[in-house]
Enzyme design. Structure first.
Site, PDB file in Angstrom:
ATOM      1  N   SER A 131       0.827  -1.208   0.000  1.00  0.00           N
ATOM      2  CA  SER A 131       0.000   0.000   0.000  1.00  0.00           C
ATOM      3  C   SER A 131       0.856   1.250   0.000  1.00  0.00           C
ATOM      4  O   SER A 131       1.943   1.275   0.552  1.00  0.00           O
ATOM      5  CB  SER A 131      -0.906   0.029   1.233  1.00  0.00           C
ATOM      6  OG  SER A 131      -1.604   1.255   1.252  1.00  0.00           O
ATOM      7  N   LYS A 185      -4.457  -6.686   3.449  1.00  0.00           N
ATOM      8  CA  LYS A 185      -4.441  -5.539   2.527  1.00  0.00           C
ATOM      9  C   LYS A 185      -5.870  -5.178   2.098  1.00  0.00           C
ATOM     10  O   LYS A 185      -6.239  -4.006   1.997  1.00  0.00           O
ATOM     11  CB  LYS A 185      -3.564  -5.845   1.306  1.00  0.00           C
ATOM     12  CG  LYS A 185      -3.625  -4.778   0.198  1.00  0.00           C
ATOM     13  CD  LYS A 185      -3.159  -3.426   0.712  1.00  0.00           C
ATOM     14  CE  LYS A 185      -2.983  -2.325  -0.294  1.00  0.00           C
ATOM     15  NZ  LYS A 185      -3.912  -2.086  -1.331  1.00  0.00           N
ATOM     16  N   HIS A 188      -7.422  -3.330   4.820  1.00  0.00           N
ATOM     17  CA  HIS A 188      -6.861  -1.976   4.766  1.00  0.00           C
ATOM     18  C   HIS A 188      -7.666  -1.138   3.777  1.00  0.00           C
ATOM     19  O   HIS A 188      -8.056  -0.005   4.054  1.00  0.00           O
ATOM     20  CB  HIS A 188      -5.380  -2.045   4.353  1.00  0.00           C
ATOM     21  CG  HIS A 188      -4.811  -0.743   3.861  1.00  0.00           C
ATOM     22  ND1 HIS A 188      -5.115  -0.214   2.620  1.00  0.00           N
ATOM     23  CD2 HIS A 188      -3.962   0.145   4.431  1.00  0.00           C
ATOM     24  CE1 HIS A 188      -4.491   0.931   2.455  1.00  0.00           C
ATOM     25  NE2 HIS A 188      -3.771   1.169   3.543  1.00  0.00           N
ATOM     26  N   ASN A 189      -7.935  -1.718   2.616  1.00  0.00           N
ATOM     27  CA  ASN A 189      -8.668  -0.970   1.599  1.00  0.00           C
ATOM     28  C   ASN A 189     -10.109  -0.688   2.042  1.00  0.00           C
ATOM     29  O   ASN A 189     -10.645   0.385   1.756  1.00  0.00           O
ATOM     30  CB  ASN A 189      -8.660  -1.725   0.267  1.00  0.00           C
ATOM     31  CG  ASN A 189      -7.346  -1.539  -0.475  1.00  0.00           C
ATOM     32  OD1 ASN A 189      -6.315  -1.301   0.142  1.00  0.00           O
ATOM     33  ND2 ASN A 189      -7.365  -1.672  -1.781  1.00  0.00           N
ATOM     34  N   GLU A 192      -9.871   2.092   4.227  1.00  0.00           N
ATOM     35  CA  GLU A 192      -9.568   3.252   3.365  1.00  0.00           C
ATOM     36  C   GLU A 192     -10.872   3.829   2.775  1.00  0.00           C
ATOM     37  O   GLU A 192     -11.097   5.042   2.787  1.00  0.00           O
ATOM     38  CB  GLU A 192      -8.615   2.786   2.255  1.00  0.00           C
ATOM     39  CG  GLU A 192      -8.327   3.776   1.150  1.00  0.00           C
ATOM     40  CD  GLU A 192      -7.458   3.128   0.028  1.00  0.00           C
ATOM     41  OE1 GLU A 192      -6.398   2.575   0.346  1.00  0.00           O
ATOM     42  OE2 GLU A 192      -7.870   3.208  -1.144  1.00  0.00           O
TER      43      GLU A 192
HETATM   44  C1  6PG Z   1      -3.211   1.492  -1.573  1.00  0.00           C
HETATM   45  C2  6PG Z   1      -4.507   1.664  -2.302  1.00  0.00           C
HETATM   46  C3  6PG Z   1      -4.430   1.091  -3.661  1.00  0.00           C
HETATM   47  C4  6PG Z   1      -5.505   1.559  -4.602  1.00  0.00           C
HETATM   48  C5  6PG Z   1      -6.883   1.250  -4.153  1.00  0.00           C
HETATM   49  C6  6PG Z   1      -7.874   2.107  -4.883  1.00  0.00           C
HETATM   50  O1  6PG Z   1      -3.277   0.926  -0.510  1.00  0.00           O
HETATM   51  O2  6PG Z   1      -2.180   1.926  -2.081  1.00  0.00           O
HETATM   52  O3  6PG Z   1      -5.518   1.041  -1.590  1.00  0.00           O
HETATM   53  O4  6PG Z   1      -4.354  -0.289  -3.530  1.00  0.00           O
HETATM   54  O5  6PG Z   1      -5.388   2.923  -4.748  1.00  0.00           O
HETATM   55  O6  6PG Z   1      -7.117  -0.093  -4.418  1.00  0.00           O
HETATM   56  O7  6PG Z   1      -9.026   1.410  -4.936  1.00  0.00           O
HETATM   57  P1  6PG Z   1     -10.292   1.932  -5.660  1.00  0.00           P
HETATM   58  O8  6PG Z   1      -9.931   2.194  -7.093  1.00  0.00           O
HETATM   59  O9  6PG Z   1     -11.245   0.822  -5.495  1.00  0.00           O
HETATM   60  O10 6PG Z   1     -10.677   3.195  -4.961  1.00  0.00           O
END
Ligand code: 6PG
Length: 471
Positions: A131, A185, A188-189, A192
């Site tokens: 990430s 991960k 984490h998303n 996010e």
């Molecule tokens: C990270 C982000 C990366 C990506 C996301 C965006 O941890 O660096 O999470 O993996 O930017 O997957 O996801 P979306 O396109 O679904 O918003």
């Protein structure tokens, strides 16, 4: 020629390029390969790559030959079928003992399947969540590796070196076997998504009911970033709000269409919550809010047909701003609590021993959800690794109680104004639901028994019971 490279890397899109540069900067020789040779050439000829220990290769056999044995190869290719195809192409060229790393956002079940299939052939497969976006890949991402701990070989040292550092600690961890790295991960998303939706709702409140200008909003986010909300996402939000569109001179954010994209990892996190009997309502609310946002045409029509309340006047801006800061913090705690609870539920099912203090620790730097308050999450799980829910830790319990009045006012404000706050309100409902010793689920049990003889348990006797409701 003797193999030179310490590691190979396949896939030179931005993440792959930046990771290769980062690996090279840390003194490791990296052999690179990309499907299109032009991209490989352009990369190794670029000023960033020149003079660094990066070895271009133009077919997979050449790549494999360039790497010291046992070979380690990081694949930075699109998640899904391309990963299987890449593995199929590599298999005839590599040998037992070699290590394949998938550094993309793979679905953890795919990682479990691939790890098992490759293990049969003696290939060590390391599904790794990375990430931090482009900047993280270049200067230090957060790295969540999955697979057999002793299968990592020299990849562990490379990960340790290239990951972000916080207080001299590396934001790299071996999370657990098979799909554990990609699972964490994915969570984490999910967090996010929730974090981003909460910030977007705060922006909507500041812009609408509080009627602040973009520069005022920028200053508020910048000031929040100096307190407990200090985080990468709050920081970039301040930057975004301060930027004007060079073409129209309007705030940049206002010329961007309000239709959010998503590649699916947030939805996967919600599905995991459902699959493992856990709950992640704030993550779900964030995913659904993106989906609703994408129905722009329908929303534009509905806006002319469906009424809402008249917005109130004369709101005390300072109060809204101060309350919002607390509400945001409390809701954020709930989103993390949900994410960690889903991890616990999945870990029990998959036999992973997740070190949650370590997960919080490696999220303190490099990744998109990096935030100051992760140090409190780490401390909470250090105090009690078996904590059933983050909200029960004394630090967070006190925070939530302190934030409660403000949090309720903010959610009420949204309701009164007809302003949708799905993430704020789902977080509050999660808090209220979790702290309820009794819930109206007894009535649901009665209904189930009434129409389908599904039986129920009683509060005063052991066993299962059925009532003849027609009598
Ligand atoms: C990270 C982000 C990366 C990506 C996301 C965006 O941890 O660096 O999470 O993996 O930017 O997957 O996801 P979306 O396109 O679904 O918003």
């Amino acid at each position: 020629m003797e193999p030179q490279a310490d590691i190979g890397l396949i896939g030179l899109a931005v993440m792959g390029q930046n990771l290769a540069l980062n690996i090279a900067d840390n003194g490791h020789r990296v052999a690179v390969f990309n499907r299109s040779a032009e991209r490989t050439r352009a990369f190794v000829d670029s000023p960033e790559a020149k003079g660094r220990p990066i070895i271009p290769t133009y077919d997979l056999a050449e790549l494999v030959k360039a790497i010291k044995k046992p070979r380690a190869i990081i694949m930075m290719v699109k998640a899904g079928d391309p990963v299987d195809q890449q593995i199929d192409q590599l298999l005839p060229l590599i040998e037992p003992g070699d290590i394949l790393v998938d550094g993309g956002n793979a679905l953890y079940q795919d990682t479990i399947r691939r790890e098992s299939a490759l293990r049969q052939q003696g290939i060590r497969f390391i599904g790794t969540g990375i990430s931090g976006g482009e900047e993280g890949a270049r200067n230090g991402p957060s790295i969540m590796a999955g697979g057999e701990a002793d299968a990592l070989g020299r990849v562990a040292q490379i990960f340790e070196a290239i990951a972000a550092k916080v207080d001299d600690e590396s934001c790299y961890a071996h999370i657990g076997s098979d799909g554990a790295g990609h699972f964490v991960k994915m969570m984490h998303n999910g967090i996010e998504y929730a974090d981003m939706q909460l910030i977007a709702e705060a922006y909507a409140l500041l812009k609408g009911p509080a009627a602040l200008s973009h520069l005022e909003m920028r200053d508020i986010f910048a000031s929040w970033n100096k307190g407990e909300l200090d985080s990468y996402l709050i920081e970039i939000t301040a930057d975004i709000l301060g930027k004007n569109d060079p073409e129209t001179g309007r705030p940049m954010v206002e010329v961007i269409l309000d239709r959010a994209g998503q590649k699916g990892t947030g939805g996967w996190a919600v599905r995991a919550a459902l699959d493992y009997g856990s709950t992640a309502p704030t993550i779900a609310a964030a995913v659904e809010a993106r989906t609703l946002s994408s129905m722009k045409t329908e929303r534009v029509t509905a806006a002319t047909r469906l009424g809402g309340p008249d917005p109130s006047q004369g709101l005390d801006h300072r109060t809204v701003i101060d309350q919002l800061e607390l509400a945001l913090l409390a809701s954020k705690v709930c989103a993390y609590a949900q994410g960690f609870a889903v991890m616990d539920a999945a870990a029990a099912e998959h036999g992973w021993t997740l070190n949650k203090a370590e997960i919080a620790s490696i999220w303190r730097g490099g990744c998109i959800i990096r935030a100051r308050f992760l140090r409190h999450i780490r401390a909470a799980y250090q105090r009690d690794p078996k904590l059933p829910n983050l909200m029960l830790d004394p630090y967070f319990a006190e925070l939530l109680e302190r934030a409660q009045p403000a949090w309720r006012n903010i959610v009420t404000l949204g309701l009164q104004q007809g302003l949708p706050l799905p993430a704020f309100s789902s977080a509050l409902a999660y808090y209220d639901g979790y702290r309820s010793a009794t819930l109206p689920a007894n009535l649901i049990q009665a209904q189930r028994d009434y129409f389908g003889a599904h039986t129920y348990e009683r509060i005063d006797q052991e066993g299962t019971f059925h009532t003849d409701w027609s009598e």
